[in-house]
Design a protein around this motif. Structure first.
Motif, PDB file in Angstrom:
ATOM      1  N   UNK A  31       0.835  -1.188   0.000  1.00 38.97           N
ATOM      2  CA  UNK A  31       0.000   0.000   0.000  1.00 38.97           C
ATOM      3  C   UNK A  31       0.874   1.245   0.000  1.00 38.97           C
ATOM      4  N   UNK A  32       0.281   2.376  -0.289  1.00 41.87           N
ATOM      5  CA  UNK A  32       1.052   3.600  -0.319  1.00 41.87           C
ATOM      6  C   UNK A  32       1.690   3.862   1.031  1.00 41.87           C
ATOM      7  N   UNK A  33       2.827   4.574   0.982  1.00 40.44           N
ATOM      8  CA  UNK A  33       3.452   4.969   2.230  1.00 40.44           C
ATOM      9  C   UNK A  33       2.536   5.946   2.954  1.00 40.44           C
ATOM     10  N   UNK A  34       2.352   5.747   4.253  1.00 42.18           N
ATOM     11  CA  UNK A  34       1.513   6.628   5.046  1.00 42.18           C
ATOM     12  C   UNK A  34       2.273   7.036   6.288  1.00 42.18           C
ATOM     13  N   UNK A  35       1.847   8.140   6.891  1.00 43.10           N
ATOM     14  CA  UNK A  35       2.400   8.547   8.165  1.00 43.10           C
ATOM     15  C   UNK A  35       2.172   7.452   9.190  1.00 43.10           C
ATOM     16  N   UNK A  36       3.169   7.185  10.037  1.00 42.87           N
ATOM     17  CA  UNK A  36       3.084   6.091  11.004  1.00 42.87           C
ATOM     18  C   UNK A  36       1.911   6.257  11.966  1.00 42.87           C
ATOM     19  N   UNK A  37       1.466   7.504  12.202  1.00 42.46           N
ATOM     20  CA  UNK A  37       0.380   7.735  13.138  1.00 42.46           C
ATOM     21  C   UNK A  37      -0.981   7.784  12.454  1.00 42.46           C
ATOM     22  N   UNK A  38      -0.999   7.610  11.145  1.00 40.97           N
ATOM     23  CA  UNK A  38      -2.259   7.691  10.393  1.00 40.97           C
ATOM     24  C   UNK A  38      -2.903   6.315  10.285  1.00 40.97           C
ATOM     25  N   UNK A  39      -4.188   6.253  10.578  1.00 41.65           N
ATOM     26  CA  UNK A  39      -4.921   4.998  10.448  1.00 41.65           C
ATOM     27  C   UNK A  39      -5.611   4.984   9.100  1.00 41.65           C
ATOM     28  N   UNK A  40      -5.558   3.851   8.415  1.00 41.08           N
ATOM     29  CA  UNK A  40      -6.140   3.752   7.085  1.00 41.08           C
ATOM     30  C   UNK A  40      -7.586   3.290   7.199  1.00 41.08           C
ATOM     31  N   UNK A  41      -8.507   4.148   6.769  1.00 43.14           N
ATOM     32  CA  UNK A  41      -9.918   3.769   6.793  1.00 43.14           C
ATOM     33  C   UNK A  41     -10.192   2.671   5.781  1.00 43.14           C
ATOM     34  N   UNK A  42      -9.368   2.586   4.722  1.00 43.22           N
ATOM     35  CA  UNK A  42      -9.558   1.520   3.729  1.00 43.22           C
ATOM     36  C   UNK A  42      -9.386   0.143   4.367  1.00 43.22           C
ATOM     37  N   UNK A  43      -8.383   0.024   5.243  1.00 40.60           N
ATOM     38  CA  UNK A  43      -8.151  -1.255   5.928  1.00 40.60           C
ATOM     39  C   UNK A  43      -9.326  -1.590   6.825  1.00 40.60           C
ATOM     40  N   UNK A  44      -9.817  -0.589   7.565  1.00 38.43           N
ATOM     41  CA  UNK A  44     -10.972  -0.824   8.445  1.00 38.43           C
ATOM     42  C   UNK A  44     -12.206  -1.229   7.643  1.00 38.43           C
ATOM     43  N   UNK A  45     -12.404  -0.603   6.484  1.00 43.54           N
ATOM     44  CA  UNK A  45     -13.555  -0.951   5.648  1.00 43.54           C
ATOM     45  C   UNK A  45     -13.472  -2.396   5.182  1.00 43.54           C
ATOM     46  N   UNK A  46     -12.311  -2.787   4.645  1.00 40.79           N
ATOM     47  CA  UNK A  46     -12.173  -4.150   4.124  1.00 40.79           C
ATOM     48  C   UNK A  46     -12.327  -5.173   5.243  1.00 40.79           C
ATOM     49  N   UNK A  47     -11.752  -4.865   6.412  1.00 38.61           N
ATOM     50  CA  UNK A  47     -11.879  -5.796   7.538  1.00 38.61           C
ATOM     51  C   UNK A  47     -13.327  -5.850   8.020  1.00 38.61           C
ATOM     52  N   UNK A  48     -14.022  -4.706   8.003  1.00 42.08           N
ATOM     53  CA  UNK A  48     -15.429  -4.709   8.389  1.00 42.08           C
ATOM     54  C   UNK A  48     -16.271  -5.574   7.455  1.00 42.08           C
ATOM     55  N   UNK A  49     -16.011  -5.463   6.153  1.00 44.16           N
ATOM     56  CA  UNK A  49     -16.732  -6.299   5.182  1.00 44.16           C
ATOM     57  C   UNK A  49     -16.418  -7.776   5.437  1.00 44.16           C
ATOM     58  N   UNK A  50     -15.145  -8.089   5.711  1.00 42.89           N
ATOM     59  CA  UNK A  50     -14.758  -9.479   5.983  1.00 42.89           C
ATOM     60  C   UNK A  50     -15.491 -10.023   7.207  1.00 42.89           C
ATOM     61  N   UNK A  51     -15.640  -9.196   8.240  1.00 43.32           N
ATOM     62  CA  UNK A  51     -16.339  -9.649   9.444  1.00 43.32           C
ATOM     63  C   UNK A  51     -17.819  -9.886   9.174  1.00 43.32           C
TER      64      UNK A  51
END
Length: 388
Positions: free
Chosen positions: A1-21
């Motif tokens: 995935x793109x480089x992100x600030x270490x303190x930034x949370x990726x909403x894309x990851x939360x979305x995909x994990x939410x769909x998986x759950x």
């Protein structure tokens, strides 16, 4: 995935994990209508691969964020505490499965979940069953992914140090352990002859891939445009092949008449316990396409429209435990109404209730956590710092 600030949370990851759950919940309801449309129907893997890969990715992201704020030692301690939290969540989930299975059995509801929760064993040998759950030897319905998840998070500090320093050696070691996994499975404590439903010696490969994708994207992602194009073309081919093979996998009558018996035996079944090779390949192909969608900003836009699902993914452990209870409850409810396997209208109603319950509880838990976090922050007064 793109480089992100270490303190930034990726909403894309939360979305995909939410769909998986959400997929995990409906996939564990016998008779579910929505389960006919989850990812397992269109690929050679299911939501478990997504969940474990993102667990590795999130562990790497959490470590980097903690390391940047309070140092590596505190980050390692936090991951070990998280492993303990996951173990406690497993014990709670296992006990809830035994309890709800027992209640279904007492109500004489003919749901397959009664046996899957291992309630009959519990009723015959209650103390022994409880001890087996606590020792990880018995892993009731749905809860079986949590023991290996706890082990992975507990050992993540060692994996992080190795993967950051020697990414190639880390990947090669992970692949070697995956290949040896069937022989190592008997080493695990288990009340069942077949062993753990998820062989951690195999599934560590999926967790490790997620970990290194966050920690060393420079090692994972190709830099040359021609190589990226080759990856994309290959990923599309793998995804299409996965759709075709998944269709055949669930419809053996389609190919049994004209294919020699040895051909399907080489492809099917795709053992989930030991993380079959084709499951890994199918996952990696789709993962690359999702990565491209994330780079294009499409997944972030989708996350903006699916806030409640993002909240489920953001608070995944709590929602997983709650979702396990929902799966058993809804199955018991629909089977109880129908007196057996429910009709499609009844099953669909149960699905919608299950999804709605998870969306509501995910949003409520998210608001509760945010309110608690805000209450714990120091109060700022005009012209003064918190330390003033």
């Amino acid at each position: 995935m793109n480089a992100v600030n270490n303190n930034q949370r990726r909403t894309e990851v939360d979305l995909i994990r939410g769909i998986a759950l959400l997929f995990i919940v409906v996939d564990h309801v016998n008779g579910s209508v929505l389960a006919d449309y989850t990812i397992r129907n269109f690929t050679l893997f299911d939501a478990a691969e997504v969940f474990v890969f993102l667990a590795g990715y999130s562990a790497g992201a959490a470590y980097l964020a903690m390391e940047a704020r309070v140092g590596a030692s505190a980050a390692r301690r936090r991951l070990r505490r998280r492993g303990w939290e996951i173990y406690k969540a497993f014990v709670l989930t296992g006990l809830l499965m035994l309890l709800f299975g027992f209640l279904l059995a007492m109500c004489r509801i003919p749901a397959p979940a009664v046996r899957a929760t291992e309630a009959p064993v519990f009723m015959a040998q209650p103390l022994e069953t409880l001890l087996e759950v606590v020792s990880l030897a018995r892993q009731p319905f749905v809860s079986d992914v949590l023991p290996m998840y706890a082990v992975f998070i507990g050992l993540a500090p060692l994996a992080i140090r190795w993967s950051r320093a020697q990414p190639l050696a880390f990947v090669c070691g992970s692949v070697a352990l995956w290949l040896m996994a069937p022989a190592l499975l008997p080493l695990l404590p288990s009340s069942e002859a077949r062993g753990w439903s998820f062989n951690p010696f195999a599934w560590q490969l999926m967790f490790g891939l997620g970990l290194i994708a966050r920690l060393r994207p420079d090692f994972v992602l190709p830099q040359q445009p021609i190589v990226r194009w080759a990856f994309t073309i290959s990923a599309v081919a793998v995804a299409l092949a996965g759709v075709a093979l998944a269709y055949l996998w669930m419809r053996p009558h389609v190919y049994e008449a004209w294919l020699p018996a040895w051909v399907p035996s080489m492809v099917f079944p795709l053992p989930k316990q030991s993380l079959a090779f084709l499951r890994v390949v199918s996952f990696l192909g789709l993962a690359w396409l999702v990565y491209l969608a994330i780079r294009a900003g499409w997944v972030e836009k989708l996350a903006g429209l699916m806030g409640p699902v993002v909240q489920i993914g953001r608070h995944s452990l709590f929602c997983f435990v709650f979702g396990a209870v929902v799966s058993v409850t809804i199955e018991g409810f629909t089977y109880g109404i129908a007196g057996g396997r429910p009709t499609r209208p009844v099953a669909l109603g149960g699905d919608l209730v299950a999804v709605a319950m998870l969306l509501v509880i995910g949003g409520w838990w998210g608001r509760r956590k945010e309110a608690r976090k805000n209450a714990d922050r120091p109060v700022m007064t005009k012209g003064k710092s918190p330390a003033a």
